[in-house]
Design a protein around this motif. Structure first.
Motif, PDB file in Angstrom:
ATOM      1  N   SER A  76       4.597  16.421 -28.315  1.00 42.12           N
ATOM      2  CA  SER A  76       5.173  15.262 -28.763  1.00 42.12           C
ATOM      3  C   SER A  76       6.087  15.359 -30.094  1.00 42.12           C
ATOM      4  N   ASP A 105       8.110  17.478 -30.749  1.00 41.30           N
ATOM      5  CA  ASP A 105       9.724  17.873 -30.148  1.00 41.30           C
ATOM      6  C   ASP A 105      10.282  16.679 -29.354  1.00 41.30           C
ATOM      7  N   ASP A 106      10.806  15.570 -29.836  1.00 41.43           N
ATOM      8  CA  ASP A 106      11.331  14.651 -28.848  1.00 41.43           C
ATOM      9  C   ASP A 106      12.346  14.642 -28.018  1.00 41.43           C
ATOM     10  N   SER A 107      12.188  15.705 -26.967  1.00 42.78           N
ATOM     11  CA  SER A 107      13.345  15.906 -25.806  1.00 42.78           C
ATOM     12  C   SER A 107      12.937  15.289 -24.850  1.00 42.78           C
ATOM     13  N   THR A 108      13.974  15.329 -23.805  1.00 46.66           N
ATOM     14  CA  THR A 108      13.652  14.661 -22.400  1.00 46.66           C
ATOM     15  C   THR A 108      12.659  15.713 -21.708  1.00 46.66           C
ATOM     16  N   HIS A 109      12.834  17.032 -21.951  1.00 43.05           N
ATOM     17  CA  HIS A 109      11.939  18.131 -21.403  1.00 43.05           C
ATOM     18  C   HIS A 109      10.415  17.817 -21.554  1.00 43.05           C
ATOM     19  N   SER A 110      10.302  17.570 -23.142  1.00 43.44           N
ATOM     20  CA  SER A 110       8.952  17.299 -23.604  1.00 43.44           C
ATOM     21  C   SER A 110       8.442  15.951 -22.869  1.00 43.44           C
ATOM     22  N   ARG A 111       9.085  14.984 -22.948  1.00 41.45           N
ATOM     23  CA  ARG A 111       8.617  13.679 -22.439  1.00 41.45           C
ATOM     24  C   ARG A 111       8.170  13.897 -20.894  1.00 41.45           C
ATOM     25  N   ARG A 112       9.088  14.565 -20.100  1.00 39.46           N
ATOM     26  CA  ARG A 112       8.670  14.763 -18.824  1.00 39.46           C
ATOM     27  C   ARG A 112       7.365  15.862 -18.637  1.00 39.46           C
ATOM     28  N   LYS A 158       3.883   5.545 -18.486  1.00 39.08           N
ATOM     29  CA  LYS A 158       4.781   5.090 -19.460  1.00 39.08           C
ATOM     30  C   LYS A 158       4.712   4.574 -20.839  1.00 39.08           C
ATOM     31  N   THR A 181       5.463   6.466 -24.245  1.00 41.86           N
ATOM     32  CA  THR A 181       6.284   5.754 -25.106  1.00 41.86           C
ATOM     33  C   THR A 181       5.384   5.780 -26.598  1.00 41.86           C
ATOM     34  N   ARG A 241       6.775   7.681 -30.008  1.00 43.35           N
ATOM     35  CA  ARG A 241       7.391   6.726 -30.885  1.00 43.35           C
ATOM     36  C   ARG A 241       6.458   6.600 -32.392  1.00 43.35           C
TER      37      ARG A 241
END
Length: 160
Positions: free
Chosen positions: A55, A57-64, A73, A77, A81
């Motif tokens: 968490s 590294d807030d990137s799309t890949h990390s979130r996925r 979700k 989030t 955040r």
């Protein structure tokens, strides 16, 4: 035999164990502190700490990747955040396990697992200790005599 097998199966099949750990991780992220058995807390720590590291590294890949483990979700989030902001400078060890005694029904050993940076009581104690360390008392500077016979005080209150 279980030679060299390091993970605790918790008396469950693989799918049940992963959904249990996922649900515990969601609860830990949303509530910041949960009470569970010691075995589940130790298993949860190995499950959730890599997610907390991701968490940062807030990137799309990390979130996925994190969402594939948590399937919530709201938890993802909140993790990216709020939680990631507080643990940004910590190099590891995001959770703390404190044993709290035995459960009355079956005498199972219980523990509280919490996110380290979200314990307000310990943060206050840490701040108090730092403030006390800054205001330690030291001996006053001694007065010295000059050649003219007068007294000359050393500058400052410390005699170092």
């Amino acid at each position: 035999m279980r030679h060299g097998k390091k993970n605790n199966h918790l008396g469950r099949k693989e799918a049940h164990r992963y959904s249990l750990l996922s649900n515990l991780a969601i609860s830990l992220i949303t509530h910041k502190r949960i009470f569970t058995t010691v075995a589940k807390a130790k298993a949860l720590r190995t499950y959730v700490e890599p997610l907390l590291t991701k968490s940062k590294d807030d990137s799309t890949h990390s979130r996925r990747v994190v969402f594939s483990y948590l399937q919530s979700k709201d938890a993802v989030t909140e993790l990216f955040r709020e939680v990631s902001q507080k643990i940004a400078d910590r190099p590891g060890g995001y959770t703390r396990i404190i044993k709290v005694g035995n459960r009355p029904g079956d005498a199972a050993e219980m523990a509280m697992i919490e996110l380290v940076d979200f314990n307000a009581n310990l943060q206050k104690e840490k701040g108090g200790k730092k403030a006390a360390a800054k205001t330690t008392r030291r001996s006053r500077a001694k007065k010295t005599t000059t050649k003219a016979g007068g007294t000359d005080e050393a500058k400052g209150d410390t005699a170092e």
